[in-house]
Design an enzyme around this catalytic site. Structure first.
Site, PDB file in Angstrom:
ATOM      1  N   ALA A  47      -9.459  -4.300 -23.606  1.00  0.00           N
ATOM      2  CA  ALA A  47      -9.808  -4.551 -25.005  1.00  0.00           C
ATOM      3  C   ALA A  47      -9.292  -3.444 -25.928  1.00  0.00           C
ATOM      4  O   ALA A  47      -8.871  -3.722 -27.055  1.00  0.00           O
ATOM      5  CB  ALA A  47     -11.322  -4.677 -25.144  1.00  0.00           C
ATOM      6  N   GLU A  48      -9.328  -2.216 -25.473  1.00  0.00           N
ATOM      7  CA  GLU A  48      -8.951  -1.085 -26.330  1.00  0.00           C
ATOM      8  C   GLU A  48      -7.447  -0.918 -26.474  1.00  0.00           C
ATOM      9  O   GLU A  48      -6.956  -0.660 -27.566  1.00  0.00           O
ATOM     10  CB  GLU A  48      -9.556   0.220 -25.789  1.00  0.00           C
ATOM     11  CG  GLU A  48     -11.053   0.328 -25.940  1.00  0.00           C
ATOM     12  CD  GLU A  48     -11.497   0.572 -27.377  1.00  0.00           C
ATOM     13  OE1 GLU A  48     -10.670   0.911 -28.239  1.00  0.00           O
ATOM     14  OE2 GLU A  48     -12.704   0.424 -27.626  1.00  0.00           O
TER      15      GLU A  48
END
Length: 180
Positions: free
Chosen positions: A76-77
């Site tokens: 996600a990051e």
């Protein structure tokens, strides 16, 4: 009478003093000139190529955080990009702020240390919200928006970015948990 072996087999003191022993192969009864020597170079073995993804599991286990959760945060990051930089200055795989990593004695720009710093911070957040209702989503939200925002809103902040982030990480977490 000329002995062809003498020059070929005679030890050379400088080589022996250096810990090297010259080896000459006798190819018959010919006096081979010393200028025509053949050297063989054996290349050093190459280290196996390790992807930064290969560092996630050992780091997560060492820190004591679920491997699937760390993978989910990394996906996600940064989408597994070790060179990712956010507009706010967060760096690397887990988008760690340099100051946060420095407080832990780590360098956020180094992928292995970035994973270490991110996993430690995630563990701290998980511990902080472990006794509260919906502790995992709160810890994930705090990873994105900060623990102050989560505490102030008594749950997942109403920031669209954070709510989308939590949903995305939870989806990845279910997938990575299922895949093992």
């Amino acid at each position: 009478m000329k002995l062809p072996f003498r020059r070929i087999l005679a030890p050379r003191a400088p080589f022996i003093a250096a810990g090297l022993l010259p080896v000459t192969v006798f190819l018959g009864m010919f006096d081979i000139p010393t200028e025509t020597r053949m050297s063989i170079v054996i290349p050093a073995p190459k280290a196996p190529h390790l992807s930064y993804v290969d560092l996630i599991a050992p780091t997560a286990r060492r820190v004591g955080v679920d491997v699937a959760l760390v993978k989910s945060i990394v996906k996600a990051e940064s989408a597994f990009n070790p060179d990712a930089v956010s507009p706010k200055g967060a760096l690397g795989l887990m988008q760690v702020m340099p100051g946060t990593a420095q407080e832990m004695g780590l360098d956020a720009s180094q992928p292995a240390q970035n994973l270490e710093a991110g996993a430690r911070y995630l563990k701290w957040l998980l511990s902080r919200y472990s006794k509260s209702k919906n502790g995992l989503p709160k810890a994930i939200a705090a990873y994105n928006a900060g623990p102050g925002a989560v505490d102030k809103s008594h749950g997942i902040p109403r920031f669209r970015e954070t709510q989308t982030y939590v949903a995305r990480v939870m989806k990845y977490f279910k997938t990575y948990t299922r895949l093992g």
